[in-house]
Design a protein around this motif. Structure first.
Motif, mmCIF file in Angstrom:
data_model
loop_
_atom_site.group_PDB
_atom_site.id
_atom_site.type_symbol
_atom_site.label_atom_id
_atom_site.label_comp_id
_atom_site.label_asym_id
_atom_site.label_seq_id
_atom_site.Cartn_x
_atom_site.Cartn_y
_atom_site.Cartn_z
ATOM 1 N N PHE A 192 1.501 -5.985 3.163
ATOM 2 C CA PHE A 192 0.340 -5.610 2.612
ATOM 3 C C PHE A 192 0.991 -4.594 1.418
ATOM 4 C CE2 PHE A 192 1.064 -3.042 6.116
ATOM 5 C CZ PHE A 192 1.132 -1.809 5.944
ATOM 6 N N ASP A 193 2.140 -4.299 1.428
ATOM 7 C CA ASP A 193 2.740 -2.969 0.346
ATOM 8 C C ASP A 193 2.985 -3.798 -0.752
ATOM 9 O OD1 ASP A 193 3.697 -0.719 -0.755
ATOM 10 O OD2 ASP A 193 5.050 -0.398 0.837
ATOM 11 N N GLU A 194 2.327 -3.999 -1.863
ATOM 12 C CA GLU A 194 2.964 -5.089 -2.690
ATOM 13 C C GLU A 194 3.755 -4.298 -3.639
ATOM 14 O OE1 GLU A 194 -0.354 -6.415 -5.344
ATOM 15 O OE2 GLU A 194 -1.429 -7.069 -3.453
ATOM 16 N N ARG A 195 3.713 -2.930 -3.906
ATOM 17 C CA ARG A 195 4.543 -2.095 -4.620
ATOM 18 C C ARG A 195 5.902 -1.887 -3.767
ATOM 19 N NH1 ARG A 195 4.298 3.995 -6.745
ATOM 20 N NH2 ARG A 195 5.575 3.747 -8.639
ATOM 21 N N GLY A 196 5.754 -1.693 -2.751
ATOM 22 C CA GLY A 196 7.014 -1.749 -1.943
ATOM 23 C C GLY A 196 7.940 -2.785 -1.943
ATOM 24 N N LEU A 197 7.401 -3.881 -1.781
ATOM 25 C CA LEU A 197 7.866 -5.128 -1.728
ATOM 26 C C LEU A 197 8.692 -5.527 -2.989
ATOM 27 C CD1 LEU A 197 5.320 -7.374 0.054
ATOM 28 C CD2 LEU A 197 7.461 -6.766 0.869
ATOM 29 N N ARG A 198 7.787 -5.302 -4.220
ATOM 30 C CA ARG A 198 8.257 -5.487 -5.620
ATOM 31 C C ARG A 198 9.450 -4.558 -5.651
ATOM 32 N NH1 ARG A 198 3.581 -3.951 -8.158
ATOM 33 N NH2 ARG A 198 4.360 -2.109 -8.922
ATOM 34 N N ILE A 199 9.696 -3.400 -5.488
ATOM 35 C CA ILE A 199 10.462 -2.424 -6.070
ATOM 36 C C ILE A 199 11.862 -2.949 -5.229
ATOM 37 C CG2 ILE A 199 11.266 -0.035 -5.618
ATOM 38 C CD1 ILE A 199 8.310 0.545 -6.602
ATOM 39 N N LEU A 200 11.635 -3.089 -3.853
ATOM 40 C CA LEU A 200 12.857 -3.516 -2.855
ATOM 41 C C LEU A 200 13.542 -4.859 -3.401
ATOM 42 C CD1 LEU A 200 12.270 -2.147 0.680
ATOM 43 C CD2 LEU A 200 13.451 -1.193 -1.452
ATOM 44 N N ARG A 201 12.652 -5.587 -3.562
ATOM 45 C CA ARG A 201 13.090 -7.161 -4.306
ATOM 46 C C ARG A 201 13.897 -6.770 -5.541
ATOM 47 N NH1 ARG A 201 7.574 -10.139 -2.448
ATOM 48 N NH2 ARG A 201 8.402 -10.562 -0.501
ATOM 49 N N GLY A 202 13.285 -6.216 -6.369
ATOM 50 C CA GLY A 202 13.618 -5.951 -7.797
ATOM 51 C C GLY A 202 15.062 -5.122 -7.578
ATOM 52 N N LEU A 203 15.318 -4.152 -6.698
ATOM 53 C CA LEU A 203 16.791 -3.641 -6.466
ATOM 54 C C LEU A 203 17.821 -4.861 -6.056
ATOM 55 C CD1 LEU A 203 15.566 -0.259 -4.819
ATOM 56 C CD2 LEU A 203 17.103 -0.623 -6.878
ATOM 57 N N GLY A 204 17.436 -5.781 -5.566
ATOM 58 C CA GLY A 204 18.167 -6.673 -5.136
ATOM 59 C C GLY A 204 18.520 -6.734 -3.548
ATOM 60 N N LEU A 205 17.853 -5.978 -2.741
ATOM 61 C CA LEU A 205 18.186 -6.070 -1.461
ATOM 62 C C LEU A 205 17.848 -7.401 -0.698
ATOM 63 C CD1 LEU A 205 17.729 -2.960 -2.219
ATOM 64 C CD2 LEU A 205 17.079 -2.625 0.297
ATOM 65 N N THR A 206 18.470 -7.618 0.173
ATOM 66 C CA THR A 206 18.461 -8.870 1.045
ATOM 67 C C THR A 206 17.122 -8.744 1.848
ATOM 68 O OG1 THR A 206 20.720 -8.938 1.168
ATOM 69 C CG2 THR A 206 19.685 -10.435 2.635
ATOM 70 N N GLU A 207 16.377 -9.673 1.819
ATOM 71 C CA GLU A 207 15.132 -9.838 2.573
ATOM 72 C C GLU A 207 15.519 -10.695 3.940
ATOM 73 O OE1 GLU A 207 12.068 -10.795 0.054
ATOM 74 O OE2 GLU A 207 10.474 -10.796 1.822
ATOM 75 N N GLU A 208 15.613 -9.847 4.925
ATOM 76 C CA GLU A 208 16.075 -10.534 6.197
ATOM 77 C C GLU A 208 15.141 -11.107 6.976
ATOM 78 O OE1 GLU A 208 18.546 -7.087 7.476
ATOM 79 O OE2 GLU A 208 20.159 -7.834 6.590
ATOM 80 N N GLY A 209 13.931 -10.764 7.091
ATOM 81 C CA GLY A 209 13.284 -11.414 7.900
ATOM 82 C C GLY A 209 11.752 -10.617 8.124
ATOM 83 N N THR A 210 10.830 -10.927 8.882
ATOM 84 C CA THR A 210 9.475 -10.366 9.197
ATOM 85 C C THR A 210 9.387 -10.295 10.663
ATOM 86 O OG1 THR A 210 8.786 -11.406 7.196
ATOM 87 C CG2 THR A 210 7.292 -10.456 8.742
ATOM 88 N N TYR A 211 9.054 -9.179 10.987
ATOM 89 C CA TYR A 211 8.646 -8.656 12.220
ATOM 90 C C TYR A 211 7.140 -9.078 12.428
ATOM 91 C CZ TYR A 211 12.710 -5.424 12.685
ATOM 92 O OH TYR A 211 13.678 -4.902 12.976
ATOM 93 N N HIS A 212 6.739 -10.169 12.668
ATOM 94 C CA HIS A 212 5.213 -10.528 12.560
ATOM 95 C C HIS A 212 4.446 -9.850 13.229
ATOM 96 C CE1 HIS A 212 6.540 -14.227 10.484
ATOM 97 N NE2 HIS A 212 7.501 -14.198 11.028
ATOM 98 N N ASP A 213 3.255 -9.426 12.852
ATOM 99 C CA ASP A 213 1.949 -9.078 13.551
ATOM 100 C C ASP A 213 2.462 -7.614 13.859
ATOM 101 O OD1 ASP A 213 0.398 -10.849 12.676
ATOM 102 O OD2 ASP A 213 -0.264 -11.325 14.386
ATOM 103 N N ARG A 214 3.311 -6.934 13.342
ATOM 104 C CA ARG A 214 3.766 -5.737 13.669
ATOM 105 C C ARG A 214 3.099 -4.477 13.549
ATOM 106 N NH1 ARG A 214 6.310 -1.514 14.756
ATOM 107 N NH2 ARG A 214 8.688 -1.250 15.391
ATOM 108 N N VAL A 215 2.043 -4.565 12.440
ATOM 109 C CA VAL A 215 1.271 -3.388 12.112
ATOM 110 C C VAL A 215 -0.140 -3.961 12.104
ATOM 111 C CG1 VAL A 215 1.125 -1.655 9.909
ATOM 112 C CG2 VAL A 215 3.352 -2.767 10.327
ATOM 113 N N PHE A 216 -1.066 -2.857 12.623
ATOM 114 C CA PHE A 216 -2.368 -2.925 12.469
ATOM 115 C C PHE A 216 -2.921 -2.098 11.503
ATOM 116 C CE2 PHE A 216 -6.994 -2.247 13.281
ATOM 117 C CZ PHE A 216 -7.247 -3.555 13.992
ATOM 118 N N ARG A 217 -3.440 -2.879 10.450
ATOM 119 C CA ARG A 217 -3.948 -2.111 9.307
ATOM 120 C C ARG A 217 -5.389 -2.587 8.597
ATOM 121 N NH1 ARG A 217 -3.940 -2.464 3.728
ATOM 122 N NH2 ARG A 217 -4.229 -0.521 2.631
ATOM 123 N N ASP A 218 -6.274 -1.657 8.298
ATOM 124 C CA ASP A 218 -7.534 -2.296 7.783
ATOM 125 C C ASP A 218 -8.168 -3.409 8.732
ATOM 126 O OD1 ASP A 218 -9.401 -2.231 6.030
ATOM 127 O OD2 ASP A 218 -8.624 -3.191 4.366
#
Lengths: 153, 160
Positions: free
Chosen positions: B117-143
């Motif tokens: 849900f954290d668009e900004r965090g995703l955008r910045i880490l992707r922009g930095l070229g970090l490797t996106e390794e995977g997703t822990y599904h349904d790991r966080v309860f929010r809103d």
């Protein structure tokens, strides 16, 4: 109006002339001058959570059961803020269901004193039981009611 | 204009509490605004206050991944800056934090996590070229709903 985490600077919101353990409590009128206000305890451990609506109310989730996903809700409105009872209750329900992922909220109301049954009912709470002679207040024994709200998603 | 950091001092307390009034200040929590003062001090465990030009603008924490049994050179990173810091400066903060870490010790891997849900965090880490390794599904309860937690990493070849 926003609900947020408790800060030490909100401590004035934690003391008031409320009935003990009331689901939604406005200040009691004309308390004896020497009557000590009730104090809402700070959470210790995982069994309770405390939030505030700045200047208006403290919102406490007590008896949190993370398996059954239920809590007792206790809201203490600051003096003279009774008109905000409804929005504060809605904010508290939002935290209970959308943040803490609870399935059920419950609490006690004292209808002879409270005057807030309508607000509680309007928020979806259902009167589930009457507890006869449950509370001593101002020289009399009063019945209390158990109200519950279930999150059907 | 430059970066600096310090361990949270009493003087930073109001600034740090103010960070957590921003609804998207996701520093180790999906619900920043709802953290009490005591919750915030728990979240600060091992964290440092990041300053730009002497002004507190965020928090970060780096620590060995997996505690005492940490694999050699593996670190976790939590980094969050306030909303008025532009993305480029956030990226620069990441590079400076990592540079300082690698100054003293060999780093093989830095791992960071961002809620989906954290668009900004995703955008910045992707922009930095970090490797996106995977997703822990349904790991966080929010809103009112469950969300995935994305794992990002940067790796360096281990010295011979």
């Amino acid at each position: 109006m926003k609900i947020r985490g408790y800060r030490a600077t909100d401590c004035a919101l934690l003391a008031g002339h409320w009935l003990p353990g009331e689901l939604l409590a406005a200040w009691l009128v004309h308390p004896p001058v020497l009557a000590e206000p009730l104090t809402i305890p700070l959470p210790a451990g995982g069994g309770a959570r405390l939030y505030v609506v700045a200047g208006v109310a403290c919102v406490r989730f007590a008896g949190l059961d993370w398996v059954a996903r239920r809590a007792r809700l206790q809201i203490g409105l600051a003096a003279g803020t009774q008109q905000h009872a409804q929005p504060v209750l809605e904010l508290a329900i939002g935290v209970g269901f959308r943040v803490l992922d609870l399935h059920r909220l419950e609490g006690l109301l004292t209808p002879q004193i409270s005057g807030l049954s309508d607000a509680v009912a309007a928020a979806g709470f259902v009167r589930e039981a009457t507890v006869p002679r449950a509370l001593w207040h101002d020289g009399a024994v009063l019945d209390r009611e158990i109200w519950g709200l279930v999150n059907h998603g | 204009m430059s970066w600096s950091s310090r361990a949270g001092t009493d003087g930073d307390q109001q600034a740090v509490l103010a960070f957590f009034t921003e609804p998207d200040f996701y520093f180790r929590t999906p619900h920043p605004e709802l953290q009490s003062e005591a919750d915030v001090s728990d979240l600060l465990d091992g964290a440092r206050v990041l300053l730009w030009d002497g002004k507190p603008v965020g928090l970060y924490a780096t620590r060995p991944a997996g505690g005492p049994d940490s694999p050699y050179g593996h670190y976790t990173l939590h980094l969050r800056l306030v909303h008025d810091v532009p993305d480029e400066r956030w990226a620069e903060a990441y590079r400076e934090v990592v540079r300082a870490l690698r100054w003293r010790t060999e780093v093989v891997r830095v791992t960071a996590w961002v809620g989906d849900f954290d668009e900004r965090g995703l955008r910045i880490l992707r922009g930095l070229g970090l490797t996106e390794e995977g997703t822990y599904h349904d790991r966080v309860f929010r809103d009112g709903g469950r969300h995935g937690l994305r794992q990002f990493a940067q790796l360096w070849p281990v010295s011979a």
